[in-house]
Design a protein around this motif. Structure first.
Motif, PDB file in Angstrom:
ATOM      1  N   LEU A  43      -7.388 -16.555  -6.342  1.00  0.00           N
ATOM      2  CA  LEU A  43      -6.140 -15.978  -5.822  1.00  0.00           C
ATOM      3  C   LEU A  43      -6.390 -14.641  -5.129  1.00  0.00           C
ATOM      4  CD1 LEU A  43      -3.592 -16.768  -8.668  1.00  0.00           C
ATOM      5  CD2 LEU A  43      -3.632 -17.720  -6.366  1.00  0.00           C
ATOM      6  N   LEU A  44      -7.256 -13.831  -5.704  1.00  0.00           N
ATOM      7  CA  LEU A  44      -7.588 -12.545  -5.066  1.00  0.00           C
ATOM      8  C   LEU A  44      -8.338 -12.763  -3.751  1.00  0.00           C
ATOM      9  CD1 LEU A  44      -8.596 -10.397  -8.162  1.00  0.00           C
ATOM     10  CD2 LEU A  44      -6.555 -10.170  -6.747  1.00  0.00           C
ATOM     11  N   ALA A  45      -9.228 -13.735  -3.715  1.00  0.00           N
ATOM     12  CA  ALA A  45      -9.942 -14.039  -2.474  1.00  0.00           C
ATOM     13  C   ALA A  45      -8.977 -14.534  -1.404  1.00  0.00           C
ATOM     14  CB  ALA A  45     -11.029 -15.079  -2.739  1.00  0.00           C
ATOM     15  N   GLN A  46      -7.997 -15.351  -1.811  1.00  0.00           N
ATOM     16  CA  GLN A  46      -6.992 -15.835  -0.866  1.00  0.00           C
ATOM     17  C   GLN A  46      -6.173 -14.673  -0.315  1.00  0.00           C
ATOM     18  OE1 GLN A  46      -3.715 -18.045  -2.518  1.00  0.00           O
ATOM     19  NE2 GLN A  46      -3.505 -19.274  -0.664  1.00  0.00           N
ATOM     20  N   ALA A  47      -5.783 -13.747  -1.169  1.00  0.00           N
ATOM     21  CA  ALA A  47      -5.017 -12.588  -0.710  1.00  0.00           C
ATOM     22  C   ALA A  47      -5.840 -11.748   0.265  1.00  0.00           C
ATOM     23  CB  ALA A  47      -4.575 -11.743  -1.899  1.00  0.00           C
ATOM     24  N   GLY A  48      -7.114 -11.587  -0.004  1.00  0.00           N
ATOM     25  CA  GLY A  48      -7.985 -10.850   0.903  1.00  0.00           C
ATOM     26  C   GLY A  48      -8.124 -11.542   2.248  1.00  0.00           C
ATOM     27  N   THR A  49      -8.220 -12.860   2.220  1.00  0.00           N
ATOM     28  CA  THR A  49      -8.313 -13.623   3.461  1.00  0.00           C
ATOM     29  C   THR A  49      -7.033 -13.488   4.281  1.00  0.00           C
ATOM     30  OG1 THR A  49      -9.808 -15.210   2.432  1.00  0.00           O
ATOM     31  CG2 THR A  49      -8.673 -15.931   4.416  1.00  0.00           C
ATOM     32  N   TYR A  50      -5.889 -13.557   3.610  1.00  0.00           N
ATOM     33  CA  TYR A  50      -4.620 -13.400   4.316  1.00  0.00           C
ATOM     34  C   TYR A  50      -4.502 -12.006   4.929  1.00  0.00           C
ATOM     35  CZ  TYR A  50      -2.626 -17.821   2.637  1.00  0.00           C
ATOM     36  OH  TYR A  50      -2.364 -19.145   2.399  1.00  0.00           O
ATOM     37  N   ALA A  51      -4.910 -10.984   4.210  1.00  0.00           N
ATOM     38  CA  ALA A  51      -4.858  -9.619   4.742  1.00  0.00           C
ATOM     39  C   ALA A  51      -5.757  -9.491   5.970  1.00  0.00           C
ATOM     40  CB  ALA A  51      -5.263  -8.622   3.670  1.00  0.00           C
ATOM     41  N   HIS A  52      -6.935 -10.101   5.918  1.00  0.00           N
ATOM     42  CA  HIS A  52      -7.856 -10.053   7.056  1.00  0.00           C
ATOM     43  C   HIS A  52      -7.251 -10.781   8.256  1.00  0.00           C
ATOM     44  CE1 HIS A  52     -11.614 -10.028   9.248  1.00  0.00           C
ATOM     45  NE2 HIS A  52     -11.473 -11.323   9.444  1.00  0.00           N
ATOM     46  N   ARG A  53      -6.616 -11.930   8.025  1.00  0.00           N
ATOM     47  CA  ARG A  53      -6.000 -12.672   9.123  1.00  0.00           C
ATOM     48  C   ARG A  53      -4.845 -11.897   9.742  1.00  0.00           C
ATOM     49  NH1 ARG A  53      -4.459 -18.275   6.968  1.00  0.00           N
ATOM     50  NH2 ARG A  53      -3.491 -18.360   9.001  1.00  0.00           N
ATOM     51  N   ALA A  54      -4.047 -11.213   8.917  1.00  0.00           N
ATOM     52  CA  ALA A  54      -2.941 -10.417   9.451  1.00  0.00           C
ATOM     53  C   ALA A  54      -3.462  -9.249  10.280  1.00  0.00           C
ATOM     54  CB  ALA A  54      -2.065  -9.905   8.313  1.00  0.00           C
ATOM     55  N   ALA A  55      -4.535  -8.614   9.826  1.00  0.00           N
ATOM     56  CA  ALA A  55      -5.132  -7.505  10.579  1.00  0.00           C
ATOM     57  C   ALA A  55      -5.741  -8.000  11.890  1.00  0.00           C
ATOM     58  CB  ALA A  55      -6.186  -6.806   9.727  1.00  0.00           C
ATOM     59  N   ALA A  56      -6.381  -9.154  11.854  1.00  0.00           N
ATOM     60  CA  ALA A  56      -6.965  -9.708  13.080  1.00  0.00           C
ATOM     61  C   ALA A  56      -5.867 -10.063  14.080  1.00  0.00           C
ATOM     62  CB  ALA A  56      -7.811 -10.933  12.756  1.00  0.00           C
ATOM     63  N   ALA A  57      -4.769 -10.638  13.603  1.00  0.00           N
ATOM     64  CA  ALA A  57      -3.657 -10.960  14.498  1.00  0.00           C
ATOM     65  C   ALA A  57      -3.079  -9.693  15.115  1.00  0.00           C
ATOM     66  CB  ALA A  57      -2.572 -11.729  13.739  1.00  0.00           C
ATOM     67  N   ALA A  58      -2.984  -8.615  14.332  1.00  0.00           N
ATOM     68  CA  ALA A  58      -2.483  -7.346  14.867  1.00  0.00           C
ATOM     69  C   ALA A  58      -3.445  -6.784  15.908  1.00  0.00           C
ATOM     70  CB  ALA A  58      -2.275  -6.347  13.733  1.00  0.00           C
TER      71      ALA A  58
END
Length: 128
Positions: A43-58
């Motif tokens: 779950l923590l790895a998934q949250a980290g992946t989502y944060a990275h994807r949101a930053a990349a989209a920004a």
């Protein structure tokens, strides 16, 4: 001579083996702890992946908007940023044109993790 009384029969036949099966219970408990820890790590790895994807989209949305603001690409900078964010499965939450071709954008992913919504912010403009 008096005869000796025979030893009475044990009251509980497995009296010497009272802990029989405790290893199985211990192993099952340890297995559940390991499964819980692995689930939390995933779950923590998934949250980290989502944060990275949101930053990349920004980042990508800010770069595309900055190109549009400087006239290197056609379109309104905020519209271009929204389109770029949408192509990266994100939603544009803010778009600020600061002048001089500098754009600051905010994004959030459309998918939610158990820890909440992942967001990203980025700023882009011409090279110094």
């Amino acid at each position: 001579m008096k005869g000796r009384c025979p030893d009475p029969a044990p009251q509980y036949p497995d009296e010497g083996h009272a802990e029989r099966g405790s290893g199985t219970v211990l192993a099952a408990g340890l297995g559940l702890v390991v499964i819980a820890l692995v689930s939390l790590a995933l779950l923590l790895a998934q949250a980290g992946t989502y944060a990275h994807r949101a930053a990349a989209a920004a980042d990508l949305a800010a770069l595309a908007a900055a190109d549009a603001a400087r006239g290197l690409a056609p379109g309104d900078p905020c519209t271009v940023a929204a389109d770029t964010a949408a192509r990266n499965e994100a939603q544009l939450t803010s778009c600020l044109l600061e002048g001089g071709g500098i754009v600051e954008v905010g994004t959030r992913l459309r998918q939610e993790s158990p820890f909440g919504v992942a967001t990203g912010r980025s700023r882009a403009g011409p090279p110094p």
